[in-house]
Design a protein around this motif. Structure first.
Motif, mmCIF file in Angstrom:
data_model
loop_
_atom_site.group_PDB
_atom_site.id
_atom_site.type_symbol
_atom_site.label_atom_id
_atom_site.label_comp_id
_atom_site.label_asym_id
_atom_site.label_seq_id
_atom_site.Cartn_x
_atom_site.Cartn_y
_atom_site.Cartn_z
ATOM 1 N N ASP A 232 0.815 -1.210 0.000
ATOM 2 C CA ASP A 232 0.000 0.000 0.000
ATOM 3 C C ASP A 232 0.849 1.260 0.000
ATOM 4 O O ASP A 232 0.376 2.347 -0.328
ATOM 5 C CB ASP A 232 -0.932 0.010 1.209
ATOM 6 C CG ASP A 232 -2.127 -0.905 1.000
ATOM 7 O OD1 ASP A 232 -2.499 -1.104 -0.166
ATOM 8 O OD2 ASP A 232 -2.670 -1.425 1.981
ATOM 9 N N SER A 233 2.090 1.102 0.401
ATOM 10 C CA SER A 233 2.997 2.248 0.406
ATOM 11 C C SER A 233 4.363 1.742 -0.041
ATOM 12 O O SER A 233 5.313 1.741 0.714
ATOM 13 C CB SER A 233 3.052 2.824 1.827
ATOM 14 O OG SER A 233 3.812 3.990 1.844
ATOM 15 N N PRO A 234 4.460 1.291 -1.295
ATOM 16 C CA PRO A 234 5.645 0.533 -1.725
ATOM 17 C C PRO A 234 6.899 1.413 -1.811
ATOM 18 O O PRO A 234 6.824 2.551 -2.244
ATOM 19 C CB PRO A 234 5.257 0.027 -3.112
ATOM 20 C CG PRO A 234 4.251 1.001 -3.604
ATOM 21 C CD PRO A 234 3.514 1.509 -2.405
ATOM 22 N N TYR A 235 7.993 0.830 -1.368
ATOM 23 C CA TYR A 235 9.257 1.559 -1.385
ATOM 24 C C TYR A 235 10.088 1.152 -2.603
ATOM 25 O O TYR A 235 10.883 1.909 -3.112
ATOM 26 C CB TYR A 235 10.015 1.233 -0.099
ATOM 27 C CG TYR A 235 11.278 2.029 0.145
ATOM 28 C CD1 TYR A 235 11.191 3.329 0.656
ATOM 29 C CD2 TYR A 235 12.531 1.493 -0.101
ATOM 30 C CE1 TYR A 235 12.342 4.062 0.895
ATOM 31 C CE2 TYR A 235 13.679 2.225 0.154
ATOM 32 C CZ TYR A 235 13.587 3.505 0.647
ATOM 33 O OH TYR A 235 14.719 4.241 0.900
ATOM 34 N N THR A 236 9.864 -0.090 -3.050
ATOM 35 C CA THR A 236 10.670 -0.630 -4.137
ATOM 36 C C THR A 236 9.845 -0.752 -5.421
ATOM 37 O O THR A 236 8.629 -0.627 -5.405
ATOM 38 C CB THR A 236 11.156 -2.048 -3.775
ATOM 39 O OG1 THR A 236 10.005 -2.840 -3.514
ATOM 40 C CG2 THR A 236 12.037 -2.022 -2.556
ATOM 41 N N LYS A 237 10.556 -1.045 -6.518
ATOM 42 C CA LYS A 237 9.871 -1.252 -7.797
ATOM 43 C C LYS A 237 8.954 -2.471 -7.713
ATOM 44 O O LYS A 237 7.823 -2.444 -8.175
ATOM 45 C CB LYS A 237 10.914 -1.488 -8.908
ATOM 46 C CG LYS A 237 11.442 -0.208 -9.510
ATOM 47 C CD LYS A 237 11.707 -0.398 -11.020
ATOM 48 C CE LYS A 237 12.074 0.910 -11.685
ATOM 49 N NZ LYS A 237 13.438 1.368 -11.330
ATOM 50 N N THR A 238 9.486 -3.544 -7.095
ATOM 51 C CA THR A 238 8.696 -4.767 -6.961
ATOM 52 C C THR A 238 7.399 -4.464 -6.220
ATOM 53 O O THR A 238 6.319 -4.907 -6.615
ATOM 54 C CB THR A 238 9.477 -5.821 -6.161
ATOM 55 O OG1 THR A 238 10.855 -5.644 -6.445
ATOM 56 C CG2 THR A 238 9.030 -7.210 -6.498
ATOM 57 N N GLY A 239 7.539 -3.737 -5.120
ATOM 58 C CA GLY A 239 6.360 -3.392 -4.334
ATOM 59 C C GLY A 239 5.366 -2.602 -5.165
ATOM 60 O O GLY A 239 4.155 -2.803 -5.080
ATOM 61 N N THR A 240 5.888 -1.699 -5.986
ATOM 62 C CA THR A 240 5.006 -0.871 -6.806
ATOM 63 C C THR A 240 4.281 -1.723 -7.836
ATOM 64 O O THR A 240 3.085 -1.532 -8.074
ATOM 65 C CB THR A 240 5.827 0.224 -7.518
ATOM 66 O OG1 THR A 240 6.673 0.839 -6.549
ATOM 67 C CG2 THR A 240 4.932 1.261 -8.129
ATOM 68 N N VAL A 241 5.019 -2.670 -8.417
ATOM 69 C CA VAL A 241 4.371 -3.583 -9.359
ATOM 70 C C VAL A 241 3.270 -4.357 -8.632
ATOM 71 O O VAL A 241 2.157 -4.502 -9.136
ATOM 72 C CB VAL A 241 5.407 -4.553 -9.982
ATOM 73 C CG1 VAL A 241 4.700 -5.646 -10.773
ATOM 74 C CG2 VAL A 241 6.362 -3.785 -10.885
ATOM 75 N N GLY A 242 3.577 -4.794 -7.424
ATOM 76 C CA GLY A 242 2.588 -5.497 -6.615
ATOM 77 C C GLY A 242 1.367 -4.639 -6.372
ATOM 78 O O GLY A 242 0.225 -5.097 -6.494
ATOM 79 N N ARG A 243 1.602 -3.388 -6.045
ATOM 80 C CA ARG A 243 0.479 -2.483 -5.788
ATOM 81 C C ARG A 243 -0.383 -2.342 -7.041
ATOM 82 O O ARG A 243 -1.608 -2.388 -6.974
ATOM 83 C CB ARG A 243 1.010 -1.112 -5.373
ATOM 84 C CG ARG A 243 -0.079 -0.147 -5.022
ATOM 85 C CD ARG A 243 0.423 1.231 -4.660
ATOM 86 N NE ARG A 243 -0.620 1.931 -3.890
ATOM 87 C CZ ARG A 243 -0.576 3.213 -3.589
ATOM 88 N NH1 ARG A 243 0.451 3.944 -3.937
ATOM 89 N NH2 ARG A 243 -1.557 3.768 -2.912
#
Lengths: 337, 193, 538
Positions: A79-90
């Motif tokens: 919900d508050s991604p710090y990384t690229k992977t997290g952003t893709v997940g979001r």
């Protein structure tokens, strides 16, 4: 609402007449759909390019949870991604599961006098049902354009028709799709605030889709159109050797095709482009690492600000009196002049 | 019993009125809520009506709470003043800042009279209920006065807020100015206790 | 002769019919208390803003420049080319209504044009007509309308009823951010010379003197010294904070409201006490004495101009990193804009590292600026300060998340950790009113001016309502926050909606509880009221 309804009916009627008139079948059955596909593809790409042309000057994610800061504080990776992977997940959550829309319901579950909780949940549920069923129906239609029909599509149909009702077997996706569309339409008509914000161009795609799905359902279950003949025609288009089959095809099929063509043509110029737009939404597709990583603004204007020197020039004597450190003492300043 | 206004005693003994109103209790609550909602611009009503979550729709929630408390005065011997006061206060607190003219902000209370009269006259028992009705209407008047008091209080508070905000935002500047003038700010300006 | 109005007529006026008039055909009424005072012509001229002129929102004619249509067209075209966000947000809304009841102004006013979707539609309708072929051809059918002077008025009315809190953006399935649109529409209005006093005056002051009130450097210092006197009264400890001094490791910047206004001053005293206790090597600056940035409510250009002072001052003073005080919109600017606008950072700056605990703030590697609650939470975690929560025992505390740190940064746990370490009693407000779902104070984005107090109370109703709930249920008597605008706007909000709740900064609570080396036996809190338990002792 009314204008949109009339427009959809007129479109359907024109397509019917086109399908029923032998001379016009080629136009409505082959030329129009092919134009529609070209318009759709070109329009879609043009819109995306047009959006992409404008830069993203600032990184402005809307944070939906804890940031990453100190090691011992658990960040919200999706919900508050710090990384690229997290952003893709979001983005995946957003695109595949409608994460933000789901938020509607979360808190209301607990305090929840019923109404608000349900209505919000319905929106998420029916939106999701609509989109997924549409996808399934879309993929199922590939059986008309591929020969032999891929195994995957066959399997999908088996699952889709698992309830084994009727002949031809009832596909759940089509029915749910139709139901979801009706719900979304009723919601617009019955919820007062929604009705207030709705424009004719909100009703039009809905009604068009209802027409499209409705005619499709009729073709399959009521009119029981001749699939083999239709496939002969669609394969003709797919193999770029289009022709109108010798055996007659129900005009209803032309209505179905007419709605589809309209949808394809309208798509790039309407709100339906949210399909492409969501991937470009800067509040969702950027990581929340803006203090850690530099983000470039291509049109960043030159810095113009009131400098310390100007400031000190204005207030030098007062600052000196107050004992504040100075770059240039009043004496030095006087000597310069 | 001989007072022309009607008394609490009349309501107590006015079993007829009680019997007439009781079956309509919920309908009257809804009706009054409708009146309050009706005082808003009509684009708003739909939202107020369809959503009663305390946090998602504070206005609708407060209206309903007030309606429930208000209707109780029709049915109880000794209306619980604290509950009533709170409910009236909460709804008027909202209406006092919502762009209503004062008469509309407070006037919704009087609508209860009409609601009761409608029910009673439809029942055909008007004559039997007369004295009890007088007493009841006096009660409604008392609630209206309560609402008037709340309105005045909240409007006054609103203006006080501006003054206090101004003081707060300049507190240290005042102190500086006072110091320059050789005064301590405490002497010049009483602090809020 | 007019009829005597009857209360009973109200009962007959209910209409359950759907509205018959389209929103395009209704016009806002400029009633007093719903609009902010216009900016002064001199102020606008002094800042080099375009088309400065005298005008009054209550009057029919706003004295717009002659070619105002052309100005708006060109300005909008320019922004469309500059911001993908604007283009995408204007194109992809499906009017699903998920945002409609998420806006505190809609909840408090019931005005349908305060639904975020309709607020943006005010601009979208003009965009459709001027920038899309479909809109040009089909007009009203596709929700397009002609720009006229009433539209400008409508923009002014409704885009100054948006506090850029981004709550709607959180719930939007496409992340459409009304704050982004509001910022751009305000830019468009400024092109016509339409601005509000409460924003432009602080902008002008901040530019000239370094802070919003326009306090000159010597007076600024004097006021800080008052606060140090108060600290001495309370703790017996003398603090002499450095001003404009070179060679210190940290430059500390906080909103100037913390220096001038109650109850922010107590938070400021809290910072100073904390820095003294841990022996932080820092300096204040009178030149960059404003953390807040009302430029961000004006235009991207003005935001950059005011913000540029921070790095400029860090460079002049040779600071290694900047520590930022409790503020909402300041942190949105710092977190999401600063390094992009005014970076790269000066050569003297390094990735922030707490000199007390050795913690390196990698999350601030580019901006080199750390939020004070990040810094303090780290201190507490490493047991570098001693806190005595019993000094706050009389307080039952709840925490109001400011919109910007919550939804533009994700700073949620750090302040809670600090508060819970400093207080014995902590209670959360209901779940859908806190953290990323927090409700605005009703005065953000430069709307904390007193002439619209009524409007602010309406906008503050959802927050006040949640506060009232915990006040009744848990006896909450203190609301903590991490924002200077909150410290200005929440006291009236609490006073109106939940009387008896006082508002405090997080570092005021910390400093109350902070056990300092060499302090006298404390009997007073920072507000110079008796600490709990003091009376019984004596």
């Amino acid at each position: 609402m009314f204008i949109s309804l009339v427009a959809v009916i007129v479109l359907g009627a024109i397509a019917w007449m086109g399908g029923a008139t032998p001379g016009l079948q080629y136009l409505f059955g082959i030329v129009l759909p092919m134009i529609a596909v070209v318009v759709f593809l070109a329009g879609f790409i043009w819109r995306i390019m047009d959006w992409a042309k404008s830069p993203v000057p600032f990184s402005i994610p809307t944070t939906g949870g804890q940031q990453r800061s100190l090691d011992w504080i658990k960040p919200a990776r999706l919900d508050s991604p710090y990384t690229k992977t997290g952003t893709v997940g979001r983005m995946l959550l957003e695109v595949l599961l409608f994460r933000s829309l789901f938020r509607n319901t979360k808190a209301e579950l607990r305090n929840g006098p019923r109404l608000v909780y349900w209505s919000s949940k319905w929106l998420w549920l029916f939106a999701l049902l609509f989109h997924y069923c549409f996808l399934v129906v879309f993929i199922r239609h590939f059986r008309f354009f591929l020969d032999p029909v891929p195994v995957a599509i066959g399997m999908m149909e088996t699952v889709d028709g698992i309830m084994q009702i009727g002949v031809p077997r009832l596909f759940m996706s089509g029915v749910i799709l139709f139901g979801a569309l009706l719900f979304l339409l009723m919601r617009r008509l019955c919820d007062q605030k929604l009705r207030y914000i709705s424009l004719p161009n909100d009703y039009f795609p809905l009604l068009l889709l209802i027409g499209l799905v409705g005619s499709g359902l009729c073709l399959r279950y009521i009119g029981k159109a001749d699939i083999a003949t239709i496939k002969e025609m669609t394969m003709g288009i797919a193999t770029l050797s289009p022709h109108i089959p010798a055996l007659p095809i129900s005009p209803l099929f032309y209505v179905h095709l007419g709605f589809l063509s309209t949808l394809l043509i309208v798509f790039p110029f309407s709100k339906l482009m949210h399909m492409g737009g969501i991937f470009l939404s800067p509040t969702r597709n950027l990581p929340n690492n803006t203090r850690a990583v530099h983000h470039t603004n291509p049109w960043n204007p030159p810095k113009t600000y009131r400098t310390y020197a100007e400031y000190e020039n204005d207030f030098r004597d007062l600052m000196d009196e107050a004992g504040l450190p100075l770059e240039i003492t009043p004496e030095q300043a006087a000597a310069k002049e | 019993m001989s007072t022309p206004q009607g008394t609490d005693e009349d309501i107590r003994s006015g079993t007829t009125l009680y019997a007439v109103l009781w079956p309509h209790k919920e309908a009257m609550v809804n009706r009054w809520v409708g009146v309050v909602h009706g005082s808003y611009p009509f684009e708003t009503i739909g939202f107020l009506r369809t959503n009663s979550n305390r946090f998602a729709n504070p206005v609708g929630y407060r209206t309903e709470e007030a309606a429930k408390a208000l209707i109780e005065i029709l049915f109880t011997d000794q209306p619980e003043e604290a509950t009533l006061h709170k409910a009236v206060d909460e709804i008027i607190r909202v209406r006092a800042i919502q762009d209503f003219p004062p008469e509309t902000a407070v006037g919704v209370v009087f609508a209860l009279k009409d609601i009761v009269r409608e029910v009673v006259s439809a029942s055909g028992q008007g004559a039997a209920c007369l004295r009890a009705m007088w007493a009841l209407e006096s009660r409604i008047d008392a609630v209206a006065l309560m609402a008037f008091g709340a309105y005045a209080r909240h409007r006054e508070r609103l203006h006080l807020l501006k003054v206090e905000e101004h003081k707060r935002s300049h507190s240290q500047l005042m102190r500086l100015a006072m110091r320059k003038a050789g005064m301590e700010p405490e002497e010049a300006e009483p602090q809020k206790p | 002769m007019s009829k005597l109005p009857k209360a009973s007529e109200l009962a007959k006026s209910i209409s359950y019919a759907f509205p018959k008039v389209s929103w395009m055909d209704t016009k806002p009424a400029f009633a007093p208390g719903t609009w902010c005072y216009p900016a002064k012509k001199d102020t606008m001229e002094g800042l080099g803003m375009p088309n400065p002129h005298n005008w009054n929102p209550a009057e029919e004619d706003w004295n717009l420049p002659e070619n105002w249509e052309e100005i708006i067209y060109n300005a909008l075209k320019d922004r469309l080319e500059k911001y993908r966000s604007l283009k995408v947000f204007l194109d992809i809304c499906v009017r699903c209504g998920a945002c409609a009841d998420k806006c505190h102004f809609f909840l408090g006013t019931g005005d349908p044009k305060n639904m975020p979707v309709l607020r943006v539609e005010l601009l979208r309708s003009v965009y459709r007509r001027d920038f899309t072929t479909v809109g040009k051809l089909l007009g009203k059918v596709v929700g397009a309308r002609k720009l006229d002077k009433d539209v400008i008025k409508e923009w002014f009315y409704y885009f100054y009823q948006c506090t850029e809190c981004r709550r709607c953006s959180l719930f939007c399935p496409y992340g459409i951010d009304t704050a982004e649109i509001t910022m751009i529409v305000r830019e468009l209005l400024h092109e016509l010379g339409l601005g509000i006093h409460w924003i432009m005056d602080p902008v002008s002051n901040c530019n000239r003197t370094g802070n919003h009130l326009g306090i000159q450097p010597h007076a600024f210092r004097e006021i800080v010294e008052f606060l140090c006197e108060d600290i001495e009264t309370i703790t017996g400890i003398q603090i002499k904070p450095p001003f404009n001094e070179k060679g210190h490791e940290v430059l500390f910047i906080t909103p100037s409201g913390d220096v001038f206004a109650d109850p922010g001053i107590y938070t400021f005293m809290g910072y100073l006490m904390l820095f003294h206790e841990i022996g932080l090597d820092y300096t204040l600056s009178t030149y960059a004495s404003e953390g807040g940035n009302f430029g961000s409510f004006t235009s991207a250009y003005m935001m950059k101009k005011l913000n540029a002072k921070m790095y400029a001052e860090a460079e002049r003073l040779g600071s290694k990193w900047i520590l930022g005080g409790e503020c909402g919109h300041m942190w949105r600017v710092v977190h999401q804009y600063m390094e992009t606008m005014n970076g790269p950072t000066p050569a003297c700056m390094e990735t922030p590292k707490s000199p007390i605990t050795g913690t390196v703030f990698h999350n601030a590697a580019a901006t080199k600026m750390v939020h004070i609650t990040e810094f303090t939470a780290d201190l507490i975690k490493h047991n570098k300060i001693t806190l005595d929560p019993s000094r706050n025992a009389d307080k039952i505390v709840t925490f109001h998340d400011s919109c910007n740190p919550a939804r533009g940064m994700g700073l949620l746990e750090e302040p809670r950790y600090c508060i819970q370490a400093a207080c014995e009693n902590f209670v959360e407000m209901p779940e859908n009113t806190i953290r990323e779902q927090t409700f605005c104070c009703g005065g953000g984005s430069g709307l904390n001016t007193e002439e619209i107090m009524e409007l602010r109370m309406r906008g503050g109703l959802p927050r006040g309502n949640a506060l009232r709930f915990v006040q009744e249920k848990h006896g909450v008597n203190t609301m903590a926050c991490i924002c200077a605008i909150d410290r200005a706007t929440l006291p009236p909000l609490a006073d109106y909606w939940a009387p008896g709740v006082s508002v405090t900064g997080t570092h005021e609570l910390i400093a109350n509880a902070l056990v300092m080396k060499g302090e006298i036996k404390r009997t007073l809190d920072l507000r110079q009221e008796d600490l709990p338990g003091v009376e019984e002792d004596e």
